[in-house]
Design a protein around this motif. Structure first.
Motif, PDB file in Angstrom:
ATOM      1  N   ARG A  71       0.829  -1.226   0.000  1.00 51.42           N
ATOM      2  CA  ARG A  71       0.000   0.000   0.000  1.00 51.42           C
ATOM      3  C   ARG A  71       0.867   1.282   0.000  1.00 51.42           C
ATOM      4  NH1 ARG A  71      -1.941  -3.650   3.421  1.00 51.42           N
ATOM      5  NH2 ARG A  71      -0.726  -2.611   4.982  1.00 51.42           N
ATOM      6  N   MET A  83     -10.018 -25.897   8.963  1.00 47.60           N
ATOM      7  CA  MET A  83      -9.292 -24.729   8.405  1.00 47.60           C
ATOM      8  C   MET A  83     -10.124 -23.453   8.618  1.00 47.60           C
ATOM      9  SD  MET A  83      -6.537 -23.809   6.843  1.00 47.60           S
ATOM     10  CE  MET A  83      -5.948 -22.335   5.985  1.00 47.60           C
ATOM     11  N   LEU A  84      -9.442 -22.354   8.841  1.00 47.74           N
ATOM     12  CA  LEU A  84     -10.118 -21.080   9.061  1.00 47.74           C
ATOM     13  C   LEU A  84     -10.113 -20.241   7.783  1.00 47.74           C
ATOM     14  CD1 LEU A  84      -8.675 -20.053  12.530  1.00 47.74           C
ATOM     15  CD2 LEU A  84     -11.045 -20.615  12.025  1.00 47.74           C
ATOM     16  N   GLN A  85     -11.284 -19.690   7.450  1.00 44.46           N
ATOM     17  CA  GLN A  85     -11.381 -18.788   6.300  1.00 44.46           C
ATOM     18  C   GLN A  85     -11.613 -17.373   6.827  1.00 44.46           C
ATOM     19  OE1 GLN A  85     -10.805 -18.923   3.102  1.00 44.46           O
ATOM     20  NE2 GLN A  85     -11.353 -16.763   2.988  1.00 44.46           N
ATOM     21  N   PRO A  86     -10.589 -16.503   6.739  1.00 48.37           N
ATOM     22  CA  PRO A  86     -10.753 -15.143   7.271  1.00 48.37           C
ATOM     23  C   PRO A  86     -11.831 -14.375   6.504  1.00 48.37           C
ATOM     24  CG  PRO A  86      -8.446 -15.620   6.780  1.00 48.37           C
ATOM     25  CD  PRO A  86      -9.258 -16.714   6.157  1.00 48.37           C
ATOM     26  N   LEU A  87     -12.437 -13.391   7.186  1.00 49.37           N
ATOM     27  CA  LEU A  87     -13.471 -12.559   6.569  1.00 49.37           C
ATOM     28  C   LEU A  87     -12.919 -11.185   6.218  1.00 49.37           C
ATOM     29  CD1 LEU A  87     -16.503 -13.417   8.876  1.00 49.37           C
ATOM     30  CD2 LEU A  87     -15.984 -14.333   6.613  1.00 49.37           C
ATOM     31  N   ARG A  88     -13.580 -10.569   5.245  1.00 42.02           N
ATOM     32  CA  ARG A  88     -13.235  -9.190   4.825  1.00 42.02           C
ATOM     33  C   ARG A  88     -11.724  -9.033   4.580  1.00 42.02           C
ATOM     34  NH1 ARG A  88     -16.770  -9.175   8.814  1.00 42.02           N
ATOM     35  NH2 ARG A  88     -15.026  -8.986  10.185  1.00 42.02           N
ATOM     36  N   ARG A 127      -9.280  -9.620   6.723  1.00 38.97           N
ATOM     37  CA  ARG A 127      -8.479 -10.383   7.680  1.00 38.97           C
ATOM     38  C   ARG A 127      -7.570 -11.355   6.932  1.00 38.97           C
ATOM     39  NH1 ARG A 127      -9.230  -8.372  13.093  1.00 38.97           N
ATOM     40  NH2 ARG A 127     -11.175  -7.243  12.903  1.00 38.97           N
ATOM     41  N   VAL A 144     -14.824  -3.800   2.043  1.00 41.41           N
ATOM     42  CA  VAL A 144     -15.749  -3.114   1.150  1.00 41.41           C
ATOM     43  C   VAL A 144     -15.639  -1.609   1.375  1.00 41.41           C
ATOM     44  CG1 VAL A 144     -18.185  -2.815   0.563  1.00 41.41           C
ATOM     45  CG2 VAL A 144     -17.314  -5.077   1.170  1.00 41.41           C
ATOM     46  N   VAL A 152     -11.904  -4.145  -2.084  1.00 36.89           N
ATOM     47  CA  VAL A 152     -10.472  -4.039  -2.379  1.00 36.89           C
ATOM     48  C   VAL A 152      -9.831  -5.413  -2.213  1.00 36.89           C
ATOM     49  CG1 VAL A 152      -8.326  -2.825  -1.838  1.00 36.89           C
ATOM     50  CG2 VAL A 152     -10.523  -1.752  -1.344  1.00 36.89           C
ATOM     51  N   LEU A 167      -4.699 -14.058  13.419  1.00 32.79           N
ATOM     52  CA  LEU A 167      -5.617 -13.390  12.494  1.00 32.79           C
ATOM     53  C   LEU A 167      -5.303 -11.902  12.538  1.00 32.79           C
ATOM     54  CD1 LEU A 167      -9.045 -15.144  13.060  1.00 32.79           C
ATOM     55  CD2 LEU A 167      -7.917 -14.815  10.861  1.00 32.79           C
ATOM     56  N   GLU A 223      -5.462  -6.819   7.283  1.00 32.75           N
ATOM     57  CA  GLU A 223      -4.481  -6.684   6.205  1.00 32.75           C
ATOM     58  C   GLU A 223      -3.601  -5.452   6.419  1.00 32.75           C
ATOM     59  OE1 GLU A 223      -6.092  -6.166   2.261  1.00 32.75           O
ATOM     60  OE2 GLU A 223      -4.062  -5.772   1.541  1.00 32.75           O
ATOM     61  N   ARG A 237     -25.143  -3.590   6.927  1.00 37.22           N
ATOM     62  CA  ARG A 237     -25.081  -2.148   7.178  1.00 37.22           C
ATOM     63  C   ARG A 237     -25.227  -1.364   5.870  1.00 37.22           C
ATOM     64  NH1 ARG A 237     -19.662   0.150   6.280  1.00 37.22           N
ATOM     65  NH2 ARG A 237     -18.333  -1.587   5.671  1.00 37.22           N
ATOM     66  N   ILE A 272     -16.630 -10.569  13.884  1.00 37.94           N
ATOM     67  CA  ILE A 272     -16.469 -11.954  13.429  1.00 37.94           C
ATOM     68  C   ILE A 272     -15.283 -11.986  12.472  1.00 37.94           C
ATOM     69  CG2 ILE A 272     -17.555 -13.904  12.252  1.00 37.94           C
ATOM     70  CD1 ILE A 272     -20.206 -12.954  13.263  1.00 37.94           C
ATOM     71  N   LEU A 273     -14.284 -12.767  12.860  1.00 35.78           N
ATOM     72  CA  LEU A 273     -12.985 -12.681  12.189  1.00 35.78           C
ATOM     73  C   LEU A 273     -12.817 -13.723  11.100  1.00 35.78           C
ATOM     74  CD1 LEU A 273     -10.982 -12.348  15.508  1.00 35.78           C
ATOM     75  CD2 LEU A 273     -11.791 -10.487  14.060  1.00 35.78           C
ATOM     76  N   ALA A 274     -13.430 -14.897  11.310  1.00 39.44           N
ATOM     77  CA  ALA A 274     -13.213 -15.987  10.363  1.00 39.44           C
ATOM     78  C   ALA A 274     -14.318 -17.017  10.511  1.00 39.44           C
ATOM     79  CB  ALA A 274     -11.856 -16.646  10.619  1.00 39.44           C
ATOM     80  N   VAL A 275     -14.465 -17.813   9.444  1.00 34.58           N
ATOM     81  CA  VAL A 275     -15.409 -18.931   9.448  1.00 34.58           C
ATOM     82  C   VAL A 275     -14.577 -20.212   9.469  1.00 34.58           C
ATOM     83  CG1 VAL A 275     -17.192 -20.133   8.110  1.00 34.58           C
ATOM     84  CG2 VAL A 275     -17.159 -17.627   8.182  1.00 34.58           C
ATOM     85  N   ARG A 276     -14.996 -21.179  10.306  1.00 38.23           N
ATOM     86  CA  ARG A 276     -14.285 -22.447  10.347  1.00 38.23           C
ATOM     87  C   ARG A 276     -14.968 -23.403   9.357  1.00 38.23           C
ATOM     88  NH1 ARG A 276     -10.345 -24.304  13.832  1.00 38.23           N
ATOM     89  NH2 ARG A 276     -10.586 -22.687  15.403  1.00 38.23           N
ATOM     90  N   ASP A 277     -14.196 -23.864   8.380  1.00 40.42           N
ATOM     91  CA  ASP A 277     -14.760 -24.779   7.362  1.00 40.42           C
ATOM     92  C   ASP A 277     -15.006 -26.174   7.946  1.00 40.42           C
ATOM     93  OD1 ASP A 277     -14.657 -22.793   5.500  1.00 40.42           O
ATOM     94  OD2 ASP A 277     -12.713 -23.402   4.674  1.00 40.42           O
TER      95      ASP A 277
END
Lengths: 94, 94, 94, 94, 94, 94, 94
Positions: free
Chosen positions: A6, E1-6, E8, E47, E54, E83, E86, G46, G89-94
């Motif tokens: 960035r 496994m963890l899938q980060p959101l947004r 993260r 978002v 982005v 976690l 970014e 939101r 909420i940081l992540a989703v666990r698959d």
């Protein structure tokens, strides 16, 4: 080699800065007295809310005056360098 | 010579300011009592979220009244100068 | 003469304000009790993120009620004046 | 007469409010217990970043419930009135 | 496994970091001395106010330099991971 | 009757809440433990920077769970009610 | 049943979390060690300044890792649940 992200900029502090870097730098002093160094790498620029990316105002090789406040110390190939936000770079010395 | 970036402005404090610069300036005083100086160089202006760049409201040679609060002290060719955000410049003296 | 920049406004405090200006004004008091004065000069207005400039809501000669909080004291031709952000001006007295 | 600027509103506190106004109002209390009064004048509304102006949600003559927190005390023709930001007005009493 | 959101990013700290992780890391130190690790998973990106998303500036497998400040410690399949937002990732090591 | 402005909502606390309202509610508790009540009136919604108005997500008669933190206590026709920002309403009970 | 508003998410903490929920959770710990749970309901998302609504990144039934910091405790049909902002909420666990 480190590639900043960035709006981050990788800077090598000038020799003079390194010699004094052993001392304790108070936050207030860091804010009032900028330092000098050489730009080694720049990020792609930050993204605006409109999705536009702002290209960095400095380029590799520039001698810059920067505020050491909020700088991150990193080492790369045995050398102590700084990762700065572009906004902490105040001026370019011609 | 220093070339300020973005909305930074390089200012040479007036003679009167320099004489008192040896004393301790309390933040509160700095905020209430602006100083005077001459504009030596200006940045290209800050970038808005829309990507537009705002050209600086001052130009080289202007005598300006500025708030010393948050000013960065730099030396250029043996002279003590200040790097200010344009927003810290409050007025131009005609 | 001082020409304010952006959304700054140059104000001459009313006679009554000047007489009490020798006393210490506590920030809290300054916030709760606005002062009165005459507008001497206005800036071109602040620039919005869209690049639009907002023309000032006051004009030269207006008698205004303003918050002294965050005012900058300047002297112009031997007179003590104030540089205010337009947002600190709360009302115009008809 | 006072003409408020932007999103400011001039309010005459109800008689009940005036009687208790001699006492010390703690900020916390002011925040939790809104007051009532009559709208005497309203500004033209605040300007959004898009340059649009938001017309005030209250009009002259409205009986309003407002938060006294951050209110500015002004006197107009011998009467103690308040200058509020429109955002401090919480509701209109029908 | 963890899938980060947004925005993260899931990062596995380098071996060196893990060895020192038993010690107490002072916030200030964490801010000044970034750490290194490997990117294991990235979110879809944050978002913007315009609704644009982005895309992340890092990808799975990148060796990154990050600020440990504000990192969240999570365990996944018996391993201690981090976690990060970014924005806490400062650079990629080539 | 009170007509809330912008994104304010008028709420009648449930009977259970009223019985405990004589006790001191610590800010921290208020933040962690939301309360329940009935929506009596809603404002027209807040105005976005684009000038768009966001209609409220709750309607008169809804049973809502809300954070008492930052609520304003008002009385209307002898009854103790609350004026909340819509953002303090967390959920609707079906 | 509770229907969260805007970007709120209703979460049932995992059994392990519930057992430890009797203990005092220090804010700092809550920030550093996220918890796990199951998504029971999500708000509509939101609203951005442009008026666009961002659909939630999680759905009912997801096992999520979340920061307990700023969570609101609610009870629904005799069960202790949490109302979280989606951003927690940081992540989703698959």
């Amino acid at each position: 080699m480190l590639q900043p992200l960035r709006d981050r900029v990788l800077v090598r502090p000038s020799e003079e800065e390194k010699q004094t870097s052993g001392g304790i730098v108070l936050p207030d002093t860091a804010r009032k007295r900028p330092q000098e160094g050489e730009v080694l790498a720049v990020g792609a620029g930050r993204v605006l809310d409109t999705g536009l990316r702002v290209p960095p105002a400095v380029k590799v090789g520039d001698t810059v005056v920067y505020s050491k406040y909020a700088a991150m110390q990193v080492s790369s190939e045995g050398e102590d360098l700084l990762l700065l936000e572009e906004d902490a770079i105040l001026a370019v010395r011609d």
